[in-house]
Structures are given as structure tokens and as C-alpha cells.
Scaffold this active site. Structure first.
Site, PDB file in Angstrom:
ATOM      1  N   LYS A  30      -9.832  49.207  29.521  1.00 27.17           N
ATOM      2  CA  LYS A  30     -10.404  48.176  28.515  1.00 27.17           C
ATOM      3  C   LYS A  30      -9.735  47.062  28.242  1.00 27.17           C
ATOM      4  CE  LYS A  30     -12.467  46.518  24.810  1.00 27.17           C
ATOM      5  NZ  LYS A  30     -14.007  45.910  25.373  1.00 27.17           N
ATOM      6  N   ALA A  46     -19.007  26.893  31.466  1.00 27.84           N
ATOM      7  CA  ALA A  46     -17.688  26.096  30.713  1.00 27.84           C
ATOM      8  C   ALA A  46     -18.384  25.688  29.470  1.00 27.84           C
ATOM      9  CB  ALA A  46     -17.729  24.737  31.500  1.00 27.84           C
ATOM     10  N   CYS A  48     -12.208  40.357  19.405  1.00 26.35           N
ATOM     11  CA  CYS A  48     -11.756  41.211  20.510  1.00 26.35           C
ATOM     12  C   CYS A  48     -10.953  40.358  21.409  1.00 26.35           C
ATOM     13  CB  CYS A  48     -13.045  41.650  21.065  1.00 26.35           C
ATOM     14  SG  CYS A  48     -13.675  43.268  20.261  1.00 26.35           S
ATOM     15  N   LYS A  99      -7.377  38.488  20.629  1.00 25.94           N
ATOM     16  CA  LYS A  99      -6.390  39.336  20.268  1.00 25.94           C
ATOM     17  C   LYS A  99      -6.057  40.378  21.253  1.00 25.94           C
ATOM     18  CE  LYS A  99      -8.951  43.116  18.418  1.00 25.94           C
ATOM     19  NZ  LYS A  99      -8.818  44.450  18.901  1.00 25.94           N
TER      20      LYS A  99
HETATM   21  P1  NAD Z   1     -14.264  46.141  11.906  1.00 30.55           P
HETATM   22  O1  NAD Z   1     -13.191  45.499  11.337  1.00 30.55           O
HETATM   23  O2  NAD Z   1     -15.811  45.707  11.999  1.00 30.55           O
HETATM   24  O3  NAD Z   1     -14.387  47.696  11.580  1.00 30.55           O
HETATM   25  C1  NAD Z   1     -13.067  48.246  11.435  1.00 30.55           C
HETATM   26  C2  NAD Z   1     -13.544  49.234  10.143  1.00 30.55           C
HETATM   27  O4  NAD Z   1     -12.599  50.386  10.125  1.00 30.55           O
HETATM   28  C3  NAD Z   1     -13.776  48.654   8.953  1.00 30.55           C
HETATM   29  O5  NAD Z   1     -15.011  48.743   8.093  1.00 30.55           O
HETATM   30  C4  NAD Z   1     -12.399  49.168   8.012  1.00 30.55           C
HETATM   31  O6  NAD Z   1     -12.853  49.395   6.488  1.00 30.55           O
HETATM   32  C5  NAD Z   1     -12.586  50.582   8.690  1.00 30.55           C
HETATM   33  N1  NAD Z   1     -10.986  51.400   8.509  1.00 30.55           N
HETATM   34  C6  NAD Z   1      -9.836  50.811   8.529  1.00 30.55           C
HETATM   35  N2  NAD Z   1      -8.912  51.805   8.260  1.00 30.55           N
HETATM   36  C7  NAD Z   1      -9.807  52.852   8.143  1.00 30.55           C
HETATM   37  C8  NAD Z   1      -9.407  54.149   7.800  1.00 30.55           C
HETATM   38  N3  NAD Z   1      -7.879  54.654   7.909  1.00 30.55           N
HETATM   39  N4  NAD Z   1     -10.214  55.221   7.859  1.00 30.55           N
HETATM   40  C9  NAD Z   1     -11.766  54.963   8.053  1.00 30.55           C
HETATM   41  N5  NAD Z   1     -11.957  53.745   8.187  1.00 30.55           N
HETATM   42  C10 NAD Z   1     -11.082  52.804   8.254  1.00 30.55           C
HETATM   43  O7  NAD Z   1     -13.744  46.277  13.447  1.00 30.55           O
HETATM   44  P2  NAD Z   1     -14.756  46.461  14.879  1.00 30.55           P
HETATM   45  O8  NAD Z   1     -15.081  45.009  15.259  1.00 30.55           O
HETATM   46  O9  NAD Z   1     -15.550  47.482  14.701  1.00 30.55           O
HETATM   47  O10 NAD Z   1     -13.655  46.922  15.920  1.00 30.55           O
HETATM   48  C11 NAD Z   1     -13.066  48.131  15.804  1.00 30.55           C
HETATM   49  C12 NAD Z   1     -12.339  48.434  16.806  1.00 30.55           C
HETATM   50  O11 NAD Z   1     -13.244  48.395  18.164  1.00 30.55           O
HETATM   51  C13 NAD Z   1     -11.295  47.454  17.483  1.00 30.55           C
HETATM   52  O12 NAD Z   1     -10.050  48.096  17.975  1.00 30.55           O
HETATM   53  C14 NAD Z   1     -11.779  46.432  18.454  1.00 30.55           C
HETATM   54  O13 NAD Z   1     -11.193  45.806  19.202  1.00 30.55           O
HETATM   55  C15 NAD Z   1     -12.780  47.665  19.235  1.00 30.55           C
HETATM   56  N6  NAD Z   1     -13.993  46.986  19.797  1.00 30.55           N
HETATM   57  C16 NAD Z   1     -14.878  46.121  19.018  1.00 30.55           C
HETATM   58  C17 NAD Z   1     -15.957  45.520  19.810  1.00 30.55           C
HETATM   59  C18 NAD Z   1     -16.837  44.791  19.054  1.00 30.55           C
HETATM   60  O14 NAD Z   1     -17.795  44.127  19.585  1.00 30.55           O
HETATM   61  N7  NAD Z   1     -16.723  44.509  17.567  1.00 30.55           N
HETATM   62  C19 NAD Z   1     -16.286  45.894  21.068  1.00 30.55           C
HETATM   63  C20 NAD Z   1     -15.279  46.985  21.908  1.00 30.55           C
HETATM   64  C21 NAD Z   1     -14.389  47.450  20.998  1.00 30.55           C
END
Ligand code: NAD
Length: 438
Positions: free
Chosen positions: A210, A258, A266, A269
Site C-alpha cells: 500500500k 501537471a 491519504c 500523510k
Molecule cells: P475517516 O477519518 O474518514 O474514517 C475513520 C473513522 O474511524 C471515523 O469515522 C472515526 O470516527 C472512526 N474511528 C476512530 N476510532 C475508532 C474506534 N476506536 N472504533 C471505531 N471507529 C473509530 O478515514 P478514511 O479516509 O476512511 O481512512 C481510514 C483508513 O483507510 C486510513 O488508514 C486511510 O489511510 C486508509 N485509506 C483511505 C482511503 C480513502 O480514500 N479515504 C483509501 C485507502 C486507504
């Protein structure tokens, strides 16, 4: 199968809805009880094309529901997906793993029968192994909990399609005897039918797949942005250059546009967290170029502010219109949005800034309350000395130069996403500037 998805954000909600769509019974869990209740009522707290309907349809079918209880998840599901956030740490450019740790700690004490936990969050290499030990020492079922890592590659704006039709499914497992790989293969079988590669590997490789994919994508974008600077210095055209080098199959045309560069929750960070992790591992020198990828990307934002300066002179008292607030089109996500970053920098330089975005207005208002907001692109452009297109929504690509000219004070446009046709705007009397374009 009965599964839980822990963390109902952009990724988790999409995953939960899509897994129920392919026939599983799914419990989405979020620590934010209000969010879980909204989702249970079929109200999506963010914008993602097609997802609201999918959530509602699957709740109605009885296969999908949401809750705030980890205990309920442990009781209900045999597979738990971890989809909580891994944002940048507040104090250093590394991943903040507190949400992942908290989710595992909230679930583990309730795990009394054999279970698979499949992490989907993007984490530094080594995290999954550490979490496996953490969960196995606290769960009543002990090593009856198997940990797998199943990184997610969906793109916001295309999330539903990407989840239902992935380019590949990667599953990292602790050891070859692990039954987790077979459980995951069965779980994904409805979408593996059309020859989607199913790659089983160890935990570290799955985690690295990833972050290295993100680093590579960031590298392509920063490469073409660096080339845009060279093009500007030499009267070359970066769009034609990208078209020409992109014809080579080894290079490919995608991610060679460009412009203002990448942002969002994502890529930036994840690249920084990767740098921090390779430093910890003592291999930081091998990936020193990642720092330059980040630096080139951040330079794009400053260059747009400089370009605005060059175009209209002092920004003190100037009126600048910003079209776009989301980090990309077809999303309302403003996390680390280049558009809002530029809007704030232009405002700090003394300009009156008015922002319009088709979907991200509420989020933008909350994050940047001192900017002005308009309800349409045309309204946003009233009296403007310069218009900056910072997110490549179709709506902006389809703007009519003559209509806009009737609203603005001057005909100056900066196309920070190279999404407009320069000839059309110049013919209509506008001063047009893109990135590295003639
Ligand atoms: P987000 O902030 O939208 O969602 C995270 C959710 O987790 C929030 O709703 C939060 O309230 C909840 N949460 C936090 N602690 C918790 C707990 N202890 N128990 C239950 N829920 C809890 O984040 P996201 O964009 O969905 O990303 C999540 C992960 O996926 C990250 O690691 C990100 O890098 C990865 N990711 C995201 C995407 C994307 O396009 N958004 C794509 C691939 C990977």
C-alpha cells in the site's frame, strides 16, 4: 458471512456497504455514536457518488446496519475489518496509530471464539505484527484470533466501483498455515470471479504494497510537476510532453497531469509516514527521494500564489475567486486540500477570497470560516481580479468564458489543474495561465 467493519469513515462505510452488496451480513461500527446513528438512518455524512443509495438499499435489505458498540461487533461477526483513520501525528510527520490501537483494544476483550481481524487502514510496516501480539494477549480466545492485513486501494470519487471491481486483492497473513487467507478468499469470492488477482503474502509485504503504491503515484505526479517547471523555462508544453511519454507502455499516461499536486487524507500523510518509518528502520537514505516528492508537491501550492501575484500585482485588496475546495473532484473531502491551502495563502497575502465548490462547501466553511463563500461559480466570480481553478470539477471545465467575463472585473484565469482549453479562453480575451503549458 457475518462481518464487522470498524471505523465508518470514507473507506469503512464504502467497504461495509459493498460487502453487504455482495451478500454478507455487515455491522458497521463507529466510535462516534452520532455518526453511526446517522448511517443507520440511511444518511451518509459525506459525499461519495453512488454510496448513499447503496447504504440505503442494503439497510433496507437487512444485510447492513450500524452501531457504536465493539462488543456487539465481537458478538456478531467472525471477521472484523479495521478501517479506522491513521492520520499524520500532530507532533511529527509519522502516522498516528492511536485509533488503530484503540479499536483493537476495544474489540479484543470481547473476542471469545476463533476470529479473523483484517486490517485495511494504511499503516507503517511492522504494525500488523505488533497488533497481532497485542490482540492475542488480551483476547479471551488468545491465538484463536488471527490477524491479516488487507490494504485498501479505493479512490474517493470512484470508491464504490473500486471496491466492487478492485484491480487486485492483497492479503497478508502471519504464517502459511493461517486459515485467514482462505477466509478472506471466500469472503471476496463474489468479486474475484472476473480474474481479479488475489495475492497472499506475509504481513510486512501487504503493508508495504500500500505505502509503496502511494509513493509511486506521488512520484509520478511530482515528476510531471517538476517537468512543468522545466517546460515553463523552455517554452515547451507539459501536456503534450505527458501525452508523448505516456504512449510508452512502461510509463503510461495516468497520473501524469501537471498541476497543483496531490492532497487529501491519504497520499501526503502516507508518504511522510513512509519516510518516518524508513528512517526508523535505518533505510531512510534509500528512499531519500521521497522527501523531494513531498517538497515538489508542496511547492506547487506556493507557485500558484506567486503566479497570482505575477498576474495581478499586489494581492492586498485584490478580489480573488477560488473555484474548488475539495482535494479532488467528485468528493467533498477537504483533508489537506491544495485548493483550500492556496485559498488561505492568497487571503493571508491580503486578498479578499471567495470560494465555490459543488460539494465541499459545508466542510470548507467549517475548516476555513474566514474565507468568503458563494453559492455558484458565477456568484463567486463577481468583481474578481483573478479566477483560480483549483479542483478539476467538470462544472469548471465547462465554464463559458463570455459568461464569466460579464461577472469579473478583469479577465485573468489561472488553471491550476490544466483542465481548461487555453485557446478558448485566450480567444475570448482572457489572460490564461496553466502549469507548464504554452
Ligand atoms: P475517516 O477519518 O474518514 O474514517 C475513520 C473513522 O474511524 C471515523 O469515522 C472515526 O470516527 C472512526 N474511528 C476512530 N476510532 C475508532 C474506534 N476506536 N472504533 C471505531 N471507529 C473509530 O478515514 P478514511 O479516509 O476512511 O481512512 C481510514 C483508513 O483507510 C486510513 O488508514 C486511510 O489511510 C486508509 N485509506 C483511505 C482511503 C480513502 O480514500 N479515504 C483509501 C485507502 C486507504
Amino acid at each position: 458471512m457475518q462481518i464487522s467493519v470498524i471505523g465508518a469513515g470514507y473507506m469503512g462505510t464504502t467497504h461495509a456497504a459493498c460487502m453487504s452488496q455482495i451478500g454478507h451480513r455487515v455491522l458497521g461500527v463507529d466510535v462516534d455514536a452520532e455518526k453511526a446513528a446517522r448511517l443507520q438512518a440511511g444518511d451518509l455524512p459525506f459525499f461519495e457518488p453512488g454510496l448513499q443509495k447503496l447504504v440505503r438499499d442494503n439497510i433496507a435489505s437487512g444485510r447492513l446496519r450500524f452501531s457504536a458498540s465493539h462488543e456487539e461487533a465481537a458478538d456478531f461477526a467472525d471477521v472484523h475489518f479495521l478501517t479506522v483513520g491513521t492520520p499524520q501525528d500532530k507532533d511529527r510527520p509519522a502516522a498516528d496509530l492511536s485509533f488503530v490501537n484503540a479499536a483493537v483494544d476495544a474489540l479484543a476483550p470481547h473476542l471469545t471464539r476463533p476470529t479473523v481481524i483484517a486490517g485495511k487502514s494504511t499503516v507503517p510496516v511492522g504494525t500488523a505484527h505488533r497488533l497481532a501480539q497485542r490482540v492475542q494477549t488480551t483476547a479471551p480466545v488468545g491465538d484463536g484470533v488471527e490477524l491479516a492485513w488487507n490494504p485498501e486501494f479505493l479512490r474517493e470519487g470512484l470508491a464504490v466501483n473500486d471496491t466492487l471491481h478492485p484491480h487486485r486483492v492483497v492479503v497478508g497473513v502471519e504464517n502459511r498455515e493461517s486459515r485467514a487467507a482462505e477466509v478472506m478468499r471466500e469472503l471476496y469470492s463474489p468479486i474475484l470471479d472476473d480474474n481479479v488477482p488475489f495475492i497472499v503474502t506475509n504481513l510486512a509485504t501487504a503493508e508495504l504494497v500500500k505505502v509503496s503504491a502511494n509513493a509511486f503515484l506521488g512520484m509520478k505526479i511530482s515528476f510531471i510537476n517538476a517537468m512543468a517547471e522545466v517546460c515553463e523555462a523552455t517554452s515547451a508544453d507539459v501536456t503534450m510532453l505527458a501525452d508523448a511519454i505516456g504512449c510508452d507502455e512502461r510509463i503510461g499516461r495516468k497520473f501524469l497531469n501537471a498541476g497543483l499536486g496531490f492532497g487529501g487524507g491519504c497520499l501526503p500523510k502516507d508518504i511522510r509516514a513512509f519516510i518516518a518509518r524508513t528512517d526508523e528502520l535505518g533505510v531512510g537514505d534509500a528512499l531519500a527521494f521521497l522527501r523531494e516528492i513531498d517538497a515538489v508537491n508542496m511547492r506547487q501550492r506556493r507557485r500558484i500564489v506567486e503566479m497570482t501575484h505575477e498576474m495581478i500585482g499586489s494581492l492586498v485588496g485584490a478580489r480573488v475567486t477560488i473555484l474548488g475546495a475539495a482535494f479532488k473532484p467528485n468528493s467533498d473531502d477537504i483533508r489537506d486540500s491544495p485548493a483550500l491551502d492556496v485559498a488561505e495563502q492568497v487571503q493571508l497575502s491580503g486578498a479578499k477570497v471567495t470560494v465555490y465548490d459543488p460539494k465541499a462547501m459545508d466542510n470548507a466553511r467549517k475548516k476555513c470560516p474566514t474565507l468568503n463563500y458563494a453559492l455558484t461559480s458565477l456568484d463567486a466570480c463577481r468583481g474578481a481580479d483573478a479566477v483560480l481553478v483549483l479542483t478539476e470539477w467538470d462544472e469548471f471545465a465547462n465554464l463559458r468564458p463570455h459568461e464569466l467575463a460579464a461577472a469579473t472585473r478583469s479577465k485573468n484565469i489561472i488553471d491550476a489543474r490544466n483542465c481548461l482549453d487555453p485557446a478558448t479562453w485566450r480567444t475570448a480575451g482572457w489572460v490564461y495561465r496553466g502549469f507548464g503549458r504554452l
